[in-house]
Design an enzyme around this catalytic site. Structure first.
Site, mmCIF file in Angstrom:
data_model
loop_
_atom_site.group_PDB
_atom_site.id
_atom_site.type_symbol
_atom_site.label_atom_id
_atom_site.label_comp_id
_atom_site.label_asym_id
_atom_site.label_seq_id
_atom_site.Cartn_x
_atom_site.Cartn_y
_atom_site.Cartn_z
ATOM 1 N N SER A 1 7.848 59.029 -71.511
ATOM 2 C CA SER A 1 8.810 58.003 -71.898
ATOM 3 C C SER A 1 8.122 56.739 -72.413
ATOM 4 C CB SER A 1 9.686 57.628 -70.702
ATOM 5 O OG SER A 1 10.299 58.771 -70.159
HETATM 6 N N1 SAH Z 1 8.678 61.519 -66.373
HETATM 7 C C1 SAH Z 1 7.876 62.168 -67.393
HETATM 8 C C2 SAH Z 1 8.603 62.358 -68.716
HETATM 9 C C3 SAH Z 1 9.660 63.356 -68.592
HETATM 10 S S1 SAH Z 1 10.148 64.234 -70.037
HETATM 11 C C4 SAH Z 1 6.575 61.473 -67.614
HETATM 12 O O1 SAH Z 1 6.297 60.458 -66.959
HETATM 13 O O2 SAH Z 1 5.793 61.961 -68.427
HETATM 14 C C5 SAH Z 1 11.389 65.207 -69.204
HETATM 15 C C6 SAH Z 1 10.823 66.328 -68.391
HETATM 16 O O3 SAH Z 1 11.927 66.921 -67.705
HETATM 17 C C7 SAH Z 1 10.191 67.429 -69.215
HETATM 18 O O4 SAH Z 1 8.905 67.671 -68.758
HETATM 19 C C8 SAH Z 1 11.100 68.635 -68.977
HETATM 20 O O5 SAH Z 1 10.414 69.872 -68.948
HETATM 21 C C9 SAH Z 1 11.696 68.307 -67.621
HETATM 22 N N2 SAH Z 1 12.973 68.976 -67.332
HETATM 23 C C10 SAH Z 1 13.993 69.266 -68.175
HETATM 24 N N3 SAH Z 1 14.991 69.885 -67.530
HETATM 25 C C11 SAH Z 1 14.579 70.000 -66.222
HETATM 26 C C12 SAH Z 1 15.177 70.560 -65.044
HETATM 27 N N4 SAH Z 1 16.360 71.160 -65.071
HETATM 28 N N5 SAH Z 1 14.483 70.476 -63.889
HETATM 29 C C13 SAH Z 1 13.245 69.890 -63.829
HETATM 30 N N6 SAH Z 1 12.643 69.352 -64.912
HETATM 31 C C14 SAH Z 1 13.291 69.405 -66.089
#
Ligand code: SAH
Length: 208
Positions: free
Chosen positions: A61
């Site tokens: 993000s």
């Molecule tokens: N917080 C992260 C950025 C997140 S991007 C950072 O600091 O880098 C969003 C993430 O959510 C992705 O890695 C994606 O694979 C994950 N995601 C999407 N759907 C999900 C679900 N149902 N359960 C767990 N993770 C999920």
């Protein structure tokens, strides 16, 4: 510019200038080496004012959003915190730098493995990573004082709300692409309305 200087500039121009005020959050973001959470091919973009691709169609993000969400969590040391969407592991590292116990849940095995490796290599504090579906939350470690969700579901997942402690709160982006709102959500029993914070744009939370 070296990474340390780029990070200081990011804090000044992207966070302080936009009214991030919590000095503990500023200190955490000033310390954690964000570039190490980004694949080498994109590392020169680490301190720019936006999200950066981390593989598998996912992003780390925007720094401002990490700061805003972390500030909105109103953390105190020792709290139990669940993060849904480990991604690169950066947000988890910021949380752990604030002295809370972090459980971070990721759906995609390759991202989960890489984030775990990065966090271990940095000796990040009290962070446990888990492979699983955020729609189910993390029953075995509930309840949580705080939950932070970094991918956007269309509606607030029931399991997550149910895993908040009595005084718990969750910060979560909700809604379809381009219509997402960051929300603050309380434990049901407090009978407080969900509070909309700001419009945001996250990758969608996908079903496992
Ligand atoms: N917080 C992260 C950025 C997140 S991007 C950072 O600091 O880098 C969003 C993430 O959510 C992705 O890695 C994606 O694979 C994950 N995601 C999407 N759907 C999900 C679900 N149902 N359960 C767990 N993770 C999920």
């Amino acid at each position: 510019m070296d990474h340390t200087a780029a990070r200081a500039e990011m804090v000044a121009t992207q966070l302080r200038a936009r009214h991030i005020r919590d000095e503990a959050v500023i200190a955490a973001i000033s310390t954690v080496p964000r570039h190490l959470f980004i694949p080498e091919t994109n590392r020169d973009l680490a301190y720019r004012d936006g999200p950066v691709a981390i593989g598998e169609g996912q992003t780390i993000s925007q720094p401002y959003l990490v700061a805003l969400m972390t500030e909105a969590l109103q953390l105190s040391a020792g709290m139990r915190v669940l993060e849904v969407g480990t991604g690169s592991g950066y947000q988890a590292a910021i949380l752990s730098a604030l002295g809370v116990q972090v459980h971070s849940l990721e759906l995609r095995p390759r991202l989960q493995a890489r984030a775990t490796q990065t966090l271990n290599a940095l000796g990040a504090g009290d962070v446990q990573t888990h492979l699983g579906d955020g729609f189910d939350g993390l029953c075995a470690f509930a309840p949580f004082d705080r939950i932070i969700v970094t991918a956007a579901p269309n509606a607030i997942p029931h399991a997550l709300r149910a895993q908040l402690s009595a005084q718990g709160q969750m910060i979560i982006p909700v809604g379809a692409r381009k219509k997402q709102i960051l929300m603050r959500v309380y434990n049901h029993e407090r009978r407080l309305p969900d509070e909309p914070l700001i419009p945001v744009l996250f990758v969608p939370m996908t079903a496992g």
